[in-house]
Design a protein around this motif. Structure first.
Motif, PDB file in Angstrom:
ATOM      1  N   ARG A   1      -8.746   0.835  -3.342  1.00 34.09           N
ATOM      2  CA  ARG A   1      -8.823   0.000  -2.148  1.00 34.09           C
ATOM      3  C   ARG A   1      -9.790  -1.133  -2.445  1.00 34.09           C
ATOM      4  O   ARG A   1     -10.938  -0.912  -2.799  1.00 34.09           O
TER       5      ARG A   1
ATOM      6  N   GLN B   1       3.401   4.865 -13.423  1.00 36.46           N
ATOM      7  CA  GLN B   1       2.901   3.920 -12.416  1.00 36.46           C
ATOM      8  C   GLN B   1       2.137   2.780 -13.086  1.00 36.46           C
ATOM      9  O   GLN B   1       2.281   1.618 -12.712  1.00 36.46           O
TER      10      GLN B   1
ATOM     11  N   GLN C   1     -11.324   7.021  -7.549  1.00 38.95           N
ATOM     12  CA  GLN C   1     -10.119   6.639  -6.805  1.00 38.95           C
ATOM     13  C   GLN C   1      -8.873   6.757  -7.683  1.00 38.95           C
ATOM     14  O   GLN C   1      -7.808   7.156  -7.228  1.00 38.95           O
TER      15      GLN C   1
ATOM     16  N   VAL D   1       7.928   9.842  -8.139  1.00 33.08           N
ATOM     17  CA  VAL D   1       6.523   9.475  -7.904  1.00 33.08           C
ATOM     18  C   VAL D   1       6.386   7.953  -7.870  1.00 33.08           C
ATOM     19  O   VAL D   1       5.722   7.389  -6.994  1.00 33.08           O
TER      20      VAL D   1
ATOM     21  N   GLU E   1       4.844  -0.702  -3.275  1.00 30.90           N
ATOM     22  CA  GLU E   1       5.894  -0.690  -2.252  1.00 30.90           C
ATOM     23  C   GLU E   1       6.942  -1.763  -2.494  1.00 30.90           C
ATOM     24  O   GLU E   1       8.103  -1.604  -2.134  1.00 30.90           O
TER      25      GLU E   1
ATOM     26  N   PHE F   1      -6.448   9.274  -6.135  1.00 28.56           N
ATOM     27  CA  PHE F   1      -5.488   8.570  -5.269  1.00 28.56           C
ATOM     28  C   PHE F   1      -4.488   7.728  -6.046  1.00 28.56           C
ATOM     29  O   PHE F   1      -3.574   7.160  -5.454  1.00 28.56           O
ATOM     30  N   ASN F   2      -4.660   7.590  -7.355  1.00 32.56           N
ATOM     31  CA  ASN F   2      -3.801   6.722  -8.177  1.00 32.56           C
ATOM     32  C   ASN F   2      -3.775   5.304  -7.622  1.00 32.56           C
ATOM     33  O   ASN F   2      -2.777   4.579  -7.809  1.00 32.56           O
TER      34      ASN F   2
ATOM     35  N   SER G   1       8.561   5.792  -7.013  1.00 30.75           N
ATOM     36  CA  SER G   1       9.171   5.206  -5.810  1.00 30.75           C
ATOM     37  C   SER G   1       8.287   5.367  -4.582  1.00 30.75           C
ATOM     38  O   SER G   1       8.478   4.684  -3.583  1.00 30.75           O
ATOM     39  N   MET G   2       7.308   6.274  -4.643  1.00 26.14           N
ATOM     40  CA  MET G   2       6.453   6.523  -3.481  1.00 26.14           C
ATOM     41  C   MET G   2       5.027   6.031  -3.706  1.00 26.14           C
ATOM     42  O   MET G   2       4.166   6.205  -2.844  1.00 26.14           O
ATOM     43  N   ALA G   3       4.757   5.410  -4.859  1.00 23.75           N
ATOM     44  CA  ALA G   3       3.372   5.145  -5.262  1.00 23.75           C
ATOM     45  C   ALA G   3       2.709   4.072  -4.406  1.00 23.75           C
ATOM     46  O   ALA G   3       3.303   3.027  -4.128  1.00 23.75           O
ATOM     47  N   PRO G   4       1.451   4.332  -3.986  1.00 20.92           N
ATOM     48  CA  PRO G   4       0.721   3.333  -3.203  1.00 20.92           C
ATOM     49  C   PRO G   4       0.504   2.057  -4.019  1.00 20.92           C
ATOM     50  O   PRO G   4       0.211   2.127  -5.220  1.00 20.92           O
TER      51      PRO G   4
END
Lengths: 356, 356
Positions: B16, B227, B8, B268, B276, B12-13, B270-273
């Motif tokens: 879950r 990240q 993962q 990257v 948020e 996916f960086n 600013s959009m990282a899962p």
């Protein structure tokens, strides 16, 4: 793709939409341009996209041009930068150093005029077709090879399992990949003829099977690509996806080993963002059972009864007009393969056929 | 990490969790073992982890051993497999071909006995410290270099902006990286002396600054690593993260260019899962303003008034005991740097110092 989508695809295999929801997206869908094209676009805010005959097929509005980081794109998509990756050689290495993204406005459905357009159903058309057939489950099978009876066995067995689970009318989406494939794969036109024979010969039931072409190019990017293969089929109405060992995998282009761990595709798919509701159907391995004279699920307790016929072996047999063991493939389908190899010029045959 | 977490992270960086929530995780935290270690572990279900003096520091329970796909790990983490990536050479290339994961049980807080353990606060200890100080905003600054007045300017300016936004008591987490750094970076012990001088000299205010060591090794993995740098600080109580151009970046090890696009790190991030809710504070570029004789925010309209002093330039000056322009760094801090280079043996000086 715009750069924000491109970066999310490379780093996260998923896009966050404006409403906060997450959709899976593992393979960049980008258009490369070179310095000269960039210069010609200049300050324009939209460009026309043309086909190979210079007919305008779409408009890209509110465009954005950004750098094409080829090495990084390759490394993050394939997990290697070794020379000899087929799609990289085909579509990236010699592509331009810029990418152009924007809001895509397709003027009318794209036609290929190759006699196969009737098989090119859009996701919306496929969903309509499944409703028309009153499907209560749709299971998708990705393939880029001729269908042999091992494939057919697992598709019919999947249907049986879905009926057992209580579904009344499971429909199979047989969805051969229609874009670029590597030179030693059988070209689409011949595969489609082979698939038609498989349905004519009753190996698969036309009543419960929808055959359509999946227009994507093959990336051979293993665990990254299998997500795209599954996501695109969900988008087209499938809710079950059949996945086997080493999906979208290939041999390492330089080292003597497979490029991906054979189990990673299924594992990565099962954890992928945006695919939480996907039902993954593990692919049992089928092989030729010499005691039964047909393709059957492999039973490791009597391994010596089974014969594994690889794609390479299959191609070698068809090329030399030999027959595979009875029950490996329906005779009509096998005949198509033999005809295909026969149609190649002597210079091509046994070497690399030029894709149609 | 177990294999599911490792995969993962690479793809996916993010991970879950069982409750469906997503946490950011961009850099694998894995332990490699070789064939001999794997053989010795045999059928055991747990192993002891020991420090360099063979003291048991932790237990790994319910272990799982899986393949270490080095090439794929490198490609997906760095976006290149070019030879010469510092962390790869240090920790991956010669590491074992297996990874071992499990449930980690740390027996007691890890001590390094290097005189700096008082700076090694756990995330929980840092959060406590911020409550004790009644912080209503915590802004984190990642660094692996000596603090010059340009850094100080942007930290004090960030505090000013947070006060303007209505926060009453913004606290700075000055969080130097304490793990592996490449050989030409200044070692941690000297950097910590330099940071102490910066606080003593009043360049940063000790009342509103918490200095702690971030125990991670430096990967120089750009948008992937930033990240991790942000996520770890959020975990330690920060809610604002300062990010500049090309965070965690470096030159390409083979080609004459930066490895990463200088803007990708911020994009990257600013959009990282899982990130948020992170507030990203863009890093204004500071440079030496010759007209004012101090570090100031770069003003492109009078570019010729500014002098950019690179890390390489700074090291060259300190090594040759020259002074930088007045106002570049507080004198006490500069003296520490000169002492560091002076402490190196003549054979080392000017070449690659061995990390402490």
């Amino acid at each position: 793709m715009r750069e924000s989508e491109f970066l999310q695809t490379l780093h996260f295999n998923s896009l966050r939409l404006d409403d906060g929801s997450v959709v899976n997206m593992s393979v960049p869908i980008v258009l490369a341009i070179d310095d000269e094209q960039k210069r010609r676009i200049g300050e324009s805010t939209r460009v026309a996209l043309v086909d190979s005959d210079d007919n305008v097929v779409a408009i890209l509005n509110d465009i954005e041009i950004y750098k094409h980081p080829k090495e990084e794109r390759i490394a993050r998509t394939w997990g290697t930068t070794a020379p000899g990756l087929p799609y990289v050689d085909q579509a990236i290495t010699y592509a331009g150093n810029w990418l152009i993204g924007g809001d895509l406005e397709v003027l009318e459905p794209i036609k290929y005029h190759d006699g196969l357009d009737r098989f090119r159903l859009s996701p919306a058309q496929l969903r309509d077709e499944f409703s028309k057939r009153n499907a209560d489950a749709v299971f998708a099978f990705q393939l880029r090879n001729p269908v042999h009876n091992g494939h057919a066995l697992l598709m019919t067995d999947t249907r049986r399992r879905l009926l057992e689970m209580g579904y009344q009318n499971p429909i199979l989406l047989l969805h051969p990949l229609g874009g670029y494939t590597k030179a030693d794969d059988v070209p689409l036109s011949w595969r489609m003829k082979q698939h038609e024979k498989v349905l004519e010969d009753g190996v698969l039931d036309p009543e419960t099977t929808v055959v359509s072409i999946f227009p994507s190019p093959m990336h051979y990017a293993g665990p990254t690509e299998v997500q795209w293969h599954a996501k695109a089929r969900i988008n087209a109405g499938a809710n079950f996806y059949i996945v086997g060992r080493d999906p979208a995998g290939m041999g390492h282009p330089v080292e003597k080993r497979d490029l991906y761990d054979a189990d990673h595709g299924k594992k990565v798919l099962s954890m992928a963002p945006g695919l939480e509701r996907l039902n993954i159907l593990p692919f049992k391995v089928a092989a030729y059972d010499k005691t039964q004279g047909k393709m059957a699920f492999f039973d490791p307790s009597r391994a010596k009864d089974f014969l594994f016929i690889s794609g390479t072996k299959m191609r070698t047999l068809a090329r030399s007009k030999e027959n595979p063991p009875d029950g490996f493939m329906c005779p009509g389908g096998w005949k198509v393969l033999v005809e295909y190899y026969d149609s190649l010029t002597p210079a091509d045959n046994g070497k690399v056929p030029v894709p149609a």
